[in-house]
Design an enzyme around this catalytic site. Structure first.
Site, PDB file in Angstrom:
ATOM      1  N   LYS A   3     142.887  50.626  12.526  1.00  0.00           N
ATOM      2  CA  LYS A   3     142.444  51.578  11.499  1.00  0.00           C
ATOM      3  C   LYS A   3     142.756  51.068  10.091  1.00  0.00           C
ATOM      4  O   LYS A   3     143.644  50.226   9.875  1.00  0.00           O
ATOM      5  CB  LYS A   3     143.114  52.940  11.724  1.00  0.00           C
ATOM      6  CG  LYS A   3     142.651  53.656  12.994  1.00  0.00           C
ATOM      7  CD  LYS A   3     141.304  54.320  12.815  1.00  0.00           C
ATOM      8  CE  LYS A   3     140.758  54.924  14.123  1.00  0.00           C
ATOM      9  NZ  LYS A   3     141.481  56.114  14.539  1.00  0.00           N
ATOM     10  N   ARG A  55     144.542  54.468  22.854  1.00  0.00           N
ATOM     11  CA  ARG A  55     143.140  54.015  22.785  1.00  0.00           C
ATOM     12  C   ARG A  55     143.089  52.781  21.889  1.00  0.00           C
ATOM     13  O   ARG A  55     143.377  52.862  20.692  1.00  0.00           O
ATOM     14  CB  ARG A  55     142.272  55.150  22.227  1.00  0.00           C
ATOM     15  CG  ARG A  55     140.781  54.865  22.168  1.00  0.00           C
ATOM     16  CD  ARG A  55     140.039  56.098  21.645  1.00  0.00           C
ATOM     17  NE  ARG A  55     138.602  55.880  21.559  1.00  0.00           N
ATOM     18  CZ  ARG A  55     137.976  55.334  20.525  1.00  0.00           C
ATOM     19  NH1 ARG A  55     138.683  54.935  19.458  1.00  0.00           N
ATOM     20  NH2 ARG A  55     136.663  55.169  20.534  1.00  0.00           N
TER      21      ARG A  55
END
Length: 514
Positions: A451, A486
């Site tokens: 991210k 994830r």
């Protein structure tokens, strides 16, 4: 329901008003001497225990819930799902146990009749007491009343000795008292040193995960005990515009090859997404999403390597969810927690698959707007906002035992918010527990992989350079209580997960030895 004129005693004298009579005695828990109350046909809150150990136990639960709704019991809350060893008569299959909370206009004996009819219609016979049964439904509580008759005693007389009843009963509560009815449960339970005290005396959370009692989540034909290890979910993006690997896996061949790699590296499940949810992503239609998704999903599900593995579909469209599950997908992963499709909850409830509800404000095009990035206490507010969505999902028919929660790292969050969440997973559970212990026990999924905030902190503008930072964030999350991670890079993150799980196992072992 008939009207009863009741002379209410002090709690010490509960049940004594009609002593010696065969009639039913109903008594308020909170009362003063010589108070007369009329009970009319108004809705009463009820708690019903559920058990099954014959046939398809989960299917039996689903059928019983549907029949209760059809026959006048509106279910409002579900406990967690427990697989337990049989009690009293031990030579029989393991049970599934839970409890539900609901409202009904049925009188207590009417309700008892309805539950007995459901048991009979589902194949229960008058076999040995505590013996095998396709479904067992017991009234634990009925409104604020203590009931004593020839055929019904409420509260149920054996609550206090049964961990498999007390655990799901507590799941229906929050750790703070939230209503007068709940207060009644607490008040009544003081006769038995309190529900929470009773649970602790029985062994409390130390019982969970042992052979005798496991908290489980049904996925396909499996009952998943997520306490055994942290699961790794490999990411497969079928989009041309995803922030990390957009355009790499648009062909069926490339997608299958990537899945094969992730499975070989140790992925437990694969999350397939055909719509980008990066900030400012262009929204595509459900039809376009299905056009991308279905050929790959069909190919992946037929791969020999997928034996024993799970497939999740990342979508906020109910139509896509329905089509995907129809093809064989096991889990629906909704970044909007139902906000972007009003039909999502009801569709998923009908599909009877696990549902990942993620926290996000707005949608991908607006989630990073300034108004969506304002938090006073990010963990507390994420917990509150996420719980409100979980509550809506449950009222739409998705039981607590099918819900997975995701705090939404990177969605409507600044870098400091993401750090606070990684450090604050236990706080998120605690805040949710104040409103629902069942929801607080749900598996937590985190998705910090590659991210932007990792790039900002580590000065790595390219997403594929952020794997070391991802591993560090996964490590923090697992040590804080995450159950599913994830990730894009399965191999390296799996090593981090294995180390964290070993550390946590060691901590638990040392705790047990104290």
């Amino acid at each position: 329901m008939n009207i009863f004129n009741l002379l209410l005693p002090t709690r010490r004298g509960v049940g004594a008003v009609m002593k010696g009579c065969r009639a039913t005695c109903y008594s308020f828990f909170h009362s003063s001497p010589e108070t007369t109350v009329e009970v009319q046909s108004q809705e009463q809150e009820v708690v019903i225990a559920m058990g099954s150990n014959v046939g398809d136990r989960l299917c039996n639960f689903n059928e019983a819930l549907q029949l209760m709704k059809k026959l006048g019991v509106n279910i409002t809350r579900h406990g967690c799902l427990y697989e337990t060893e049989p009690a009293y008569v031990t030579d029989q299959p393991r049970f599934l146990n839970s409890a539900v909370r609901g409202v009904t206009k049925l009188g207590p004996h009417e309700l008892l009749g309805v539950l007995k009819k459901i048991e009979k219609d589902m194949g229960r016979t008058n076999g040995i007491r505590y013996g095998p049964r396709p479904i067992d439904l017991d009234i634990l509580f009925y409104g604020r009343f203590s009931i004593h008759s020839d055929i019904l005693t409420v509260p149920h007389e054996r609550i206090w000795e049964r961990p498999f009843v007390v655990a799901p009963l507590l799941d229906l509560l929050g750790s703070s008292v939230e209503s007068d009815t709940v207060a009644c449960w607490h008040s009544l339970s003081q006769q038995h040193n309190g529900l929470f005290e009773t649970w602790e005396k029985l062994g409390g959370e130390s019982l969970i995960g042992k052979e005798g009692m496991k908290r489980v989540l049904p996925i396909g034909n499996l009952l998943w005990d997520w306490s055994l290890k942290t699961s790794v979910m490999g990411i497969l993006n079928l989009t041309p515009d995803s922030f990390s690997d957009g355009g790499k896996f648009q062909s069926v061949e490339a997608a299958v090859s990537q899945v094969r790699l992730m499975i070989s590296e140790g992925a437990d499940m694969i999350d397939i997404g055909a719509q980008s949810t990066r900030p400012m992503a262009t929204k595509i239609s459900a039809e376009k999403e299905l056009e991308r998704l279905i050929p790959v999903l069909e190919a992946v599900l037929t791969m020999p390597e997928m034996e024993g593995k799970l497939v999740s579909v990342d979508t906020f469209y109910s139509k896509v969810a329905s089509e995907a599950v129809g093809k064989g997908a096991h889990i629906i992963n909704d970044v909007s927690a139902g906000q972007l499709d009003p039909d999502m909850y009801k569709v998923v409830a009908g599909l009877k698959v696990p549902y990942v509800a993620m926290h996000m404000r707005g949608d991908p095009s607006t989630m990073q707007n300034e108004e969506n990035l304002q938090y006073d206490d990010v963990c507390k507010q994420v917990a509150s906002e996420l719980y409100s969505k979980v509550r809506d999902a449950e009222l739409s028919g998705i039981p607590a035992w099918r819900i997975i929660i995701d705090p939404g790292i990177g969605f409507s969050k600044k870098a400091e918010h993401n750090l606070d969440i990684l450090l604050g997973l236990p706080a998120i559970r605690r805040h949710i527990a104040m409103k629902s212990l069942a929801a607080s026990h749900a598996p937590i999924l985190i998705g910090p992989s590659r991210k932007r905030f990792l790039g900002e902190i580590c000065n790595r503008p390219s997403a594929d350079e952020r794997d070391p930072a991802t591993i560090a964030s996964i490590t923090a999350g697992v040590l804080g209580g995450a159950n599913i991670v994830r990730v894009h890079n399965v191999r390296d993150n799996l090593d981090a997960v294995k180390l964290c799980d070993s550390m946590l196992t060691r901590v638990n072992l040392l705790h047990d030895l104290e």
